[in-house]
Design a protein around this motif. Sequence first.
Motif, PDB file in Angstrom:
ATOM      1  N   VAL A 164       0.851  -1.188   0.000  1.00  0.00           N
ATOM      2  CA  VAL A 164       0.000   0.000   0.000  1.00  0.00           C
ATOM      3  C   VAL A 164       0.888   1.239   0.000  1.00  0.00           C
ATOM      4  CG1 VAL A 164      -1.798   1.251   1.243  1.00  0.00           C
ATOM      5  CG2 VAL A 164      -1.805  -1.249   1.222  1.00  0.00           C
ATOM      6  N   LEU A 165       0.514   2.194  -0.803  1.00  0.00           N
ATOM      7  CA  LEU A 165       1.282   3.430  -0.908  1.00  0.00           C
ATOM      8  C   LEU A 165       1.173   4.244   0.378  1.00  0.00           C
ATOM      9  CD1 LEU A 165       1.505   5.637  -4.021  1.00  0.00           C
ATOM     10  CD2 LEU A 165       0.836   6.728  -1.907  1.00  0.00           C
ATOM     11  N   ASP A 166       2.303   4.794   0.816  1.00  0.00           N
ATOM     12  CA  ASP A 166       2.351   5.576   2.046  1.00  0.00           C
ATOM     13  C   ASP A 166       2.207   7.057   1.701  1.00  0.00           C
ATOM     14  OD1 ASP A 166       2.618   6.474   4.582  1.00  0.00           O
ATOM     15  OD2 ASP A 166       4.748   5.941   4.797  1.00  0.00           O
ATOM     16  N   LEU A 167       1.192   7.705   2.279  1.00  0.00           N
ATOM     17  CA  LEU A 167       0.943   9.115   1.975  1.00  0.00           C
ATOM     18  C   LEU A 167       1.960  10.041   2.630  1.00  0.00           C
ATOM     19  CD1 LEU A 167      -2.962   9.418   2.163  1.00  0.00           C
ATOM     20  CD2 LEU A 167      -1.500   9.363   0.146  1.00  0.00           C
ATOM     21  N   ASP A 168       2.707   9.552   3.611  1.00  0.00           N
ATOM     22  CA  ASP A 168       3.722  10.404   4.238  1.00  0.00           C
ATOM     23  C   ASP A 168       4.857  10.747   3.275  1.00  0.00           C
ATOM     24  OD1 ASP A 168       2.302  10.359   6.568  1.00  0.00           O
ATOM     25  OD2 ASP A 168       3.390   8.639   7.411  1.00  0.00           O
ATOM     26  N   LEU A 169       4.984   9.956   2.202  1.00  0.00           N
ATOM     27  CA  LEU A 169       6.041  10.240   1.235  1.00  0.00           C
ATOM     28  C   LEU A 169       5.785  11.532   0.469  1.00  0.00           C
ATOM     29  CD1 LEU A 169       6.592   6.665  -0.251  1.00  0.00           C
ATOM     30  CD2 LEU A 169       8.079   7.887   1.337  1.00  0.00           C
ATOM     31  N   ILE A 170       4.549  12.035   0.496  1.00  0.00           N
ATOM     32  CA  ILE A 170       4.246  13.291  -0.194  1.00  0.00           C
ATOM     33  C   ILE A 170       5.081  14.433   0.376  1.00  0.00           C
ATOM     34  CG2 ILE A 170       2.421  14.960  -0.696  1.00  0.00           C
ATOM     35  CD1 ILE A 170       0.432  12.694  -0.647  1.00  0.00           C
ATOM     36  N   LYS A 171       5.283  14.429   1.696  1.00  0.00           N
ATOM     37  CA  LYS A 171       6.051  15.485   2.340  1.00  0.00           C
ATOM     38  C   LYS A 171       7.516  15.111   2.532  1.00  0.00           C
ATOM     39  CE  LYS A 171       2.035  17.275   4.869  1.00  0.00           C
ATOM     40  NZ  LYS A 171       1.460  17.576   6.200  1.00  0.00           N
ATOM     41  N   THR A 172       7.794  13.822   2.778  1.00  0.00           N
ATOM     42  CA  THR A 172       9.165  13.416   3.084  1.00  0.00           C
ATOM     43  C   THR A 172       9.991  13.176   1.822  1.00  0.00           C
ATOM     44  OG1 THR A 172       8.443  11.109   3.249  1.00  0.00           O
ATOM     45  CG2 THR A 172       8.463  12.429   5.292  1.00  0.00           C
ATOM     46  N   ASP A 173       9.497  12.337   0.915  1.00  0.00           N
ATOM     47  CA  ASP A 173      10.266  11.985  -0.286  1.00  0.00           C
ATOM     48  C   ASP A 173       9.320  11.802  -1.470  1.00  0.00           C
ATOM     49  OD1 ASP A 173      12.196  11.300  -2.022  1.00  0.00           O
ATOM     50  OD2 ASP A 173      12.870   9.482  -1.000  1.00  0.00           O
ATOM     51  N   PRO A 174       8.965  12.887  -2.146  1.00  0.00           N
ATOM     52  CA  PRO A 174       8.002  12.758  -3.259  1.00  0.00           C
ATOM     53  C   PRO A 174       8.529  11.942  -4.431  1.00  0.00           C
ATOM     54  CG  PRO A 174       8.212  15.053  -2.520  1.00  0.00           C
ATOM     55  CD  PRO A 174       9.333  14.280  -1.896  1.00  0.00           C
ATOM     56  N   ASP A 175       9.867  11.853  -4.596  1.00  0.00           N
ATOM     57  CA  ASP A 175      10.399  11.114  -5.745  1.00  0.00           C
ATOM     58  C   ASP A 175      10.081   9.625  -5.674  1.00  0.00           C
ATOM     59  OD1 ASP A 175      11.407  13.355  -6.910  1.00  0.00           O
ATOM     60  OD2 ASP A 175      13.403  13.158  -6.021  1.00  0.00           O
ATOM     61  N   LYS A 176       9.903   9.094  -4.464  1.00  0.00           N
ATOM     62  CA  LYS A 176       9.567   7.673  -4.339  1.00  0.00           C
ATOM     63  C   LYS A 176       8.135   7.371  -4.742  1.00  0.00           C
ATOM     64  CE  LYS A 176      12.875   6.417  -0.723  1.00  0.00           C
ATOM     65  NZ  LYS A 176      13.031   5.862   0.652  1.00  0.00           N
TER      66      LYS A 176
END
Length: 350
Positions: free
Chosen positions: A182-194
């Motif tokens: 499942v995709l982690d929405l926290d990556l939007i702020k921490t690491d958008p490239d992932k």
Amino acid sequence: MDALKAEIALKRKTVETDLTLRPTKYMRRGEIERVKQEEEQRAKEEKERTTQEEARKKAEAAAEKAKVDTKSASHSAHVTPVVEPRDSNSPIPESSFNISNEETIRRLRGKGQPIRLFAESDRDRRLRLRALELIEEKGHERQGGQNDFKKALEDVENVERELRNKSKGKKKDDAEEANAGVLDLDLIKTDPDKLYPLIYYALKRTLKEWEESMDERPEHVKRTTQGKLAAATQVQSAEYLKPLFRTLRSRLLPPDMLARIAEIVHHMQKRQYQKANDAYLRLSIGNAPWPIGVTMVGIHERSAREKISTDQVAHVLNDEVSRKYIQSLKRLLTFSQTKYPPDDVSQLMG
């Protein structure tokens, strides 16, 4: 010294010529003008005589050439012509396609083409008609005015045949298997490239499942009108999503659109289709007071203007390409809800 002598001789000759032309040593201005006019008239007559002589010679040469051509044509008429086999792909000469203007106009109108382009002559128009007919014979041109949905509908049977011939045991991509979580929405702020590869493989997986479900239907369902429309919709959506996949591979998606699409994929994987639909609405039409993107309606600053931000713009109104792949995202969401229904009925989309 020789140059000086030559110059003196030239001056003496010029003076002698002027004396022979002039009747007296001293002349009035009117007499001088008359002499100049006579010289100009004499030069003009000489030029006309030369031009007429050249035209007469050209006419005699053309008549002689026409006489020779007539003799050769009469001689060749008594000889049986040998017809050489012509390649079917070689162009037909223009003389064999000599049709009337009315027939040319009728054929062009039948093909839905303009009867005359700007500054186009009759010969150019006939050549354009012949080129169109050759293209139609080779089958490289589709019927004018045909939309992409009708094109997809016509190609459904070919697509189904190709899907049937595909091997069911084809190995999946290792990267796709690795990103099956499942995709982690926290990556939007921490690491958008992932987010780019996660969204790419998630959408690719859903599109592949949709394609396989279309292929697994019974044959009598595929033959119905509704079945053909469903297959055409799937083919059309796959075509519309290609620009989005290219943008994801190049990692050039705008940050606000990346966040909204990540929310759609996250909620779709968790089967929270109501929240995914809300994210789709924010992506497509936004929640701005003016969805078209108008931020200033006057010359004065308004108190509520700061509420309008870039992430509230209606991206479906950007261009036709964005509208098509955003609409295809909604179709993927609908298919996922059909294939993987949620445990909670309240999470169903309307």
